[in-house]
Motif scaffolding. Structure first.
Motif, PDB file in Angstrom:
ATOM      1  N   TRP A  37      -5.270  -2.437   3.981  1.00  0.00           N
ATOM      2  CA  TRP A  37      -5.042  -1.208   3.228  1.00  0.00           C
ATOM      3  C   TRP A  37      -3.755  -0.548   3.723  1.00  0.00           C
ATOM      4  CZ3 TRP A  37      -8.753   1.473  -0.141  1.00  0.00           C
ATOM      5  CH2 TRP A  37      -9.829   0.654  -0.489  1.00  0.00           C
ATOM      6  N   ARG A  38      -3.074   0.160   2.839  1.00  0.00           N
ATOM      7  CA  ARG A  38      -1.771   0.747   3.171  1.00  0.00           C
ATOM      8  C   ARG A  38      -1.858   2.269   3.176  1.00  0.00           C
ATOM      9  NH1 ARG A  38       2.507  -2.866  -0.393  1.00  0.00           N
ATOM     10  NH2 ARG A  38       1.923  -4.902   0.477  1.00  0.00           N
ATOM     11  N   ARG A  39      -1.257   2.830   4.197  1.00  0.00           N
ATOM     12  CA  ARG A  39      -1.169   4.290   4.258  1.00  0.00           C
ATOM     13  C   ARG A  39      -0.017   4.741   3.370  1.00  0.00           C
ATOM     14  NH1 ARG A  39      -1.899   8.336   9.305  1.00  0.00           N
ATOM     15  NH2 ARG A  39      -1.075  10.199   8.294  1.00  0.00           N
ATOM     16  N   ARG A  40      -0.326   5.650   2.431  1.00  0.00           N
ATOM     17  CA  ARG A  40       0.663   6.076   1.449  1.00  0.00           C
ATOM     18  C   ARG A  40       1.019   7.544   1.610  1.00  0.00           C
ATOM     19  NH1 ARG A  40       2.934   1.598  -0.972  1.00  0.00           N
ATOM     20  NH2 ARG A  40       1.320   0.159  -1.720  1.00  0.00           N
ATOM     21  N   GLY A  41       1.004   8.025   2.807  1.00  0.00           N
ATOM     22  CA  GLY A  41       1.364   9.421   3.021  1.00  0.00           C
ATOM     23  C   GLY A  41       0.193  10.234   3.502  1.00  0.00           C
ATOM     24  N   GLY A  42       0.309  11.568   3.350  1.00  0.00           N
ATOM     25  CA  GLY A  42      -0.684  12.485   3.875  1.00  0.00           C
ATOM     26  C   GLY A  42      -0.073  13.297   5.002  1.00  0.00           C
ATOM     27  N   ALA A  43      -0.704  14.373   5.367  1.00  0.00           N
ATOM     28  CA  ALA A  43      -0.199  15.246   6.430  1.00  0.00           C
ATOM     29  C   ALA A  43      -0.496  14.613   7.786  1.00  0.00           C
ATOM     30  CB  ALA A  43      -0.851  16.621   6.323  1.00  0.00           C
ATOM     31  N   ARG A  44       0.534  14.255   8.513  1.00  0.00           N
ATOM     32  CA  ARG A  44       0.359  13.645   9.832  1.00  0.00           C
ATOM     33  C   ARG A  44      -0.478  14.537  10.739  1.00  0.00           C
ATOM     34  NH1 ARG A  44       1.032   8.269  10.811  1.00  0.00           N
ATOM     35  NH2 ARG A  44       2.727   7.480   9.514  1.00  0.00           N
ATOM     36  N   GLY A  45      -1.445  13.925  11.390  1.00  0.00           N
ATOM     37  CA  GLY A  45      -2.328  14.669  12.274  1.00  0.00           C
ATOM     38  C   GLY A  45      -3.477  15.344  11.566  1.00  0.00           C
ATOM     39  N   TYR A  47      -4.499  14.423   7.548  1.00  0.00           N
ATOM     40  CA  TYR A  47      -5.087  13.542   6.542  1.00  0.00           C
ATOM     41  C   TYR A  47      -4.168  12.355   6.298  1.00  0.00           C
ATOM     42  CZ  TYR A  47      -7.518  17.929   5.584  1.00  0.00           C
ATOM     43  OH  TYR A  47      -8.237  19.082   5.717  1.00  0.00           O
ATOM     44  N   ALA A  48      -4.774  11.278   5.819  1.00  0.00           N
ATOM     45  CA  ALA A  48      -4.005  10.089   5.425  1.00  0.00           C
ATOM     46  C   ALA A  48      -4.576   9.574   4.108  1.00  0.00           C
ATOM     47  CB  ALA A  48      -4.088   9.000   6.492  1.00  0.00           C
ATOM     48  N   ARG A  49      -3.687   9.154   3.207  1.00  0.00           N
ATOM     49  CA  ARG A  49      -4.127   8.554   1.952  1.00  0.00           C
ATOM     50  C   ARG A  49      -3.916   7.041   2.039  1.00  0.00           C
ATOM     51  NH1 ARG A  49      -5.871  10.320  -2.596  1.00  0.00           N
ATOM     52  NH2 ARG A  49      -5.317  12.477  -2.127  1.00  0.00           N
ATOM     53  N   TRP A  50      -4.977   6.294   1.712  1.00  0.00           N
ATOM     54  CA  TRP A  50      -4.958   4.838   1.828  1.00  0.00           C
ATOM     55  C   TRP A  50      -5.187   4.202   0.462  1.00  0.00           C
ATOM     56  CZ3 TRP A  50      -4.205   2.372   6.564  1.00  0.00           C
ATOM     57  CH2 TRP A  50      -4.274   3.184   7.695  1.00  0.00           C
ATOM     58  N   THR A  51      -4.465   3.133   0.202  1.00  0.00           N
ATOM     59  CA  THR A  51      -4.668   2.351  -1.023  1.00  0.00           C
ATOM     60  C   THR A  51      -4.961   0.905  -0.640  1.00  0.00           C
ATOM     61  OG1 THR A  51      -2.287   1.913  -1.209  1.00  0.00           O
ATOM     62  CG2 THR A  51      -3.172   3.809  -2.427  1.00  0.00           C
ATOM     63  N   PRO A  52      -5.736   0.195  -1.474  1.00  0.00           N
ATOM     64  CA  PRO A  52      -6.159  -1.168  -1.105  1.00  0.00           C
ATOM     65  C   PRO A  52      -5.026  -2.173  -1.212  1.00  0.00           C
ATOM     66  CG  PRO A  52      -6.902  -0.648  -3.310  1.00  0.00           C
ATOM     67  CD  PRO A  52      -6.300   0.612  -2.767  1.00  0.00           C
ATOM     68  N   PRO A  53      -5.184  -3.326  -0.578  1.00  0.00           N
ATOM     69  CA  PRO A  53      -4.180  -4.384  -0.712  1.00  0.00           C
ATOM     70  C   PRO A  53      -4.138  -4.900  -2.141  1.00  0.00           C
ATOM     71  CG  PRO A  53      -6.131  -5.213   0.412  1.00  0.00           C
ATOM     72  CD  PRO A  53      -6.321  -3.741   0.261  1.00  0.00           C
ATOM     73  N   PRO A  57      -5.789  -0.974  -9.377  1.00  0.00           N
ATOM     74  CA  PRO A  57      -5.505   0.417  -9.724  1.00  0.00           C
ATOM     75  C   PRO A  57      -6.717   1.316  -9.492  1.00  0.00           C
ATOM     76  CG  PRO A  57      -6.025  -0.824 -11.705  1.00  0.00           C
ATOM     77  CD  PRO A  57      -6.099  -1.797 -10.551  1.00  0.00           C
ATOM     78  N   GLY A  58      -6.459   2.603  -9.351  1.00  0.00           N
ATOM     79  CA  GLY A  58      -7.540   3.581  -9.407  1.00  0.00           C
ATOM     80  C   GLY A  58      -8.292   3.818  -8.117  1.00  0.00           C
ATOM     81  N   THR A  59      -7.969   3.123  -7.037  1.00  0.00           N
ATOM     82  CA  THR A  59      -8.677   3.325  -5.774  1.00  0.00           C
ATOM     83  C   THR A  59      -7.733   3.958  -4.769  1.00  0.00           C
ATOM     84  OG1 THR A  59     -10.068   1.404  -6.151  1.00  0.00           O
ATOM     85  CG2 THR A  59      -9.963   2.243  -3.907  1.00  0.00           C
ATOM     86  N   SER A  60      -8.124   5.116  -4.256  1.00  0.00           N
ATOM     87  CA  SER A  60      -7.319   5.810  -3.265  1.00  0.00           C
ATOM     88  C   SER A  60      -8.271   6.609  -2.385  1.00  0.00           C
ATOM     89  CB  SER A  60      -6.307   6.732  -3.949  1.00  0.00           C
ATOM     90  OG  SER A  60      -5.592   7.477  -2.991  1.00  0.00           O
ATOM     91  N   LEU A  61      -8.089   6.514  -1.084  1.00  0.00           N
ATOM     92  CA  LEU A  61      -8.970   7.195  -0.137  1.00  0.00           C
ATOM     93  C   LEU A  61      -8.187   8.270   0.603  1.00  0.00           C
ATOM     94  CD1 LEU A  61     -10.694   4.114   1.571  1.00  0.00           C
ATOM     95  CD2 LEU A  61     -11.353   5.254  -0.550  1.00  0.00           C
ATOM     96  N   LEU A  62      -8.750   9.457   0.672  1.00  0.00           N
ATOM     97  CA  LEU A  62      -8.188  10.527   1.486  1.00  0.00           C
ATOM     98  C   LEU A  62      -9.060  10.642   2.733  1.00  0.00           C
ATOM     99  CD1 LEU A  62      -5.929  12.645   1.559  1.00  0.00           C
ATOM    100  CD2 LEU A  62      -7.550  14.287   0.576  1.00  0.00           C
ATOM    101  N   VAL A  63      -8.499  10.270   3.877  1.00  0.00           N
ATOM    102  CA  VAL A  63      -9.277  10.160   5.116  1.00  0.00           C
ATOM    103  C   VAL A  63      -8.752  11.162   6.131  1.00  0.00           C
ATOM    104  CG1 VAL A  63      -9.972   8.631   7.004  1.00  0.00           C
ATOM    105  CG2 VAL A  63      -9.687   7.719   4.682  1.00  0.00           C
TER     106      VAL A  63
END
Length: 409
Positions: A37-45, A47-53, A57-63
């Motif tokens: 999975w690839r980190r596609r941004g987010g506020a360091r420290g 949140y991070a947004r992850w997308t699958p390999p 389409p349509g899947t994105s995780l805010l962790v």
């Protein structure tokens, strides 16, 4: 569907469901990165947004990166729900790694492609069988070092693999890749021992190919190499262009002492097969017999006539790491074994556990004596006798009674 109800539990019909309030965000992030999975941004420290390999389409995780934010549990619940619904094959592996902290072992088998994909199912079955045999060799070595185990330690080793989980196979990987999750709680000794043994086996094969000498295989036994491991690797490589195994430690537990954080993969090729086969035969030939004093319940008797020596089969209770033993006794000891069997008592017998036949036979057996047991155990043994009267075969020939039953250990 109600959002709050969804948040509390992730629907996982095929496995355990991790709970959001028990998930460590750092572990989730490490598993996502491990599985592509690839980190596609987010506020360091924060949140991070992850997308699958791939291009799903349509899947994105805010962790969240920590659990001390007010909405951390909510976001983790939404991320787990999205993983459970994701079409990405890696999503199931991430959930499995979260639910059961596990070391992950991956096998790749580079087999030639067949026309029409007709070999996918046989390839998958062969890979699964070879992977299980490799894990079993590691579990055996974790219980003691030997060049050849045969039936020794097998029950305990097989029982230790009951909680091992497997990742996607079949159409997802073409039958050429398999991921196995070995729980840290009761499987860490197996994974650590197996990794050390695979490195030692690779070094021994390299030495044999460079010099022609087999001495390195003898030294490798101390690291966990055995006939069982060489056979497993032969099964993995045979019929393929090569095979590779890689281990990644559970991010929740970290690596065990003395191991690197990211162990290097181990590879084998068809050119390694002659040395592996020769080493396996050498291990069987050189493994010594073991003096033992065994306690066991007699489950079968047989001899050629009314007198003379006879054959006895024991269900081992103590004294040897095998399930059953076949023993040839002289007339007096055979009579003692028969009487003990009739009254529901186990016997104790001395001899040497022979490697020939997989350590299932006791040679030079003698000093047979019944063993006293408490009333409850004696009643249980007598009940077993009554349920299996066909095993008491004084009238049958030794040839028939002494034959090994299919699958018996």
């Amino acid at each position: 569907m109600h959002r709050d109800r969804d948040r509390g539990r992730v629907p996982r019909p095929d496995g355990p469901a991790p709970r959001p309030d028990e998930v460590d965000p750092a572990v989730l992030g490490a598993l996502l990165a491990r599985h592509g999975w690839r980190r596609r941004g987010g506020a360091r420290g924060r949140y991070a947004r992850w997308t699958p390999p791939g291009e799903l389409p349509g899947t994105s995780l805010l962790v969240p990166e920590r659990r001390d934010f007010p909405d951390s549990v909510d976001l983790l619940g939404e991320a787990l729900l999205a993983l459970a619904r994701s079409a990405a094959p890696s999503a199931r592996e991430v959930l499995t790694g979260l639910a059961v902290p596990s070391d992950e072992i991956r096998w790749w088998r580079e087999a030639p492609e067949s026309q029409g994909g007709t070999a996918a199912w046989p390839a998958q079955e062969r890979l699964r069988a070879a992977a299980r045999a490799t894990l079993l060799a590691g579990a055996l070595a974790a219980r003691g070092r030997a060049g050849y185990y045969g039936a020794r330690h097998r029950r305990a080793a097989e029982a230790s693999l009951e909680r091992v989980l497997t990742g996607p196979a079949g159409a997802v990987t073409g039958g050429h890749q398999l991921t196995v999750f070995v729980p840290v709680e009761d499987g860490r000794a197996t994974t650590a021992t197996l990794l050390r043994a695979l490195y030692a086996l690779r070094d021994a094969v390299d030495y044999q190919r460079a010099t022609g000498g087999m001495e390195a295989f003898d030294a490798a036994v101390a690291a966990g190499v055995s006939r069982e491991l060489t056979e497993a690797v032969v099964a993995l490589v045979q019929g393929a262009e090569g095979a590779r195994m890689a281990l990644e430690w559970s991010p929740a537990a970290g690596p065990p002492p003395g191991f690197s954080t990211r162990p290097a993969p181990v590879e084998f090729t068809p050119g390694d097969l002659p040395g592996l086969r020769e080493a396996g035969a050498r291990y069987v030939r050189d493994e010594p017999s073991v003096p033992v004093r065994v306690t066991g319940a007699v489950v079968r008797l047989g001899r050629a006539g009314p007198g003379g020596p006879g054959t006895v089969r024991l269900r081992v209770l103590a004294g040897a790491d095998v399930a059953r033993l076949r023993i040839v006794l002289d007339e007096d000891d055979y009579r003692i074994a028969g009487h003990a069997h009739l009254v529901g008592l186990p016997i104790r017998v001395s001899g040497r556990l022979e490697s020939r036949g997989g350590f299932r036979r006791l040679s030079g057996a003698g000093d047979v004596a019944p063993v006293r047991v408490d009333d409850a155990e004696r009643d249980r043994l007598l009940k077993s006798l009554q349920e299996n009267l066909d095993f008491f075969e004084e009238a049958c020939g030794e040839e028939a009674c002494g034959e090994e039953a299919p699958g018996e250990t």
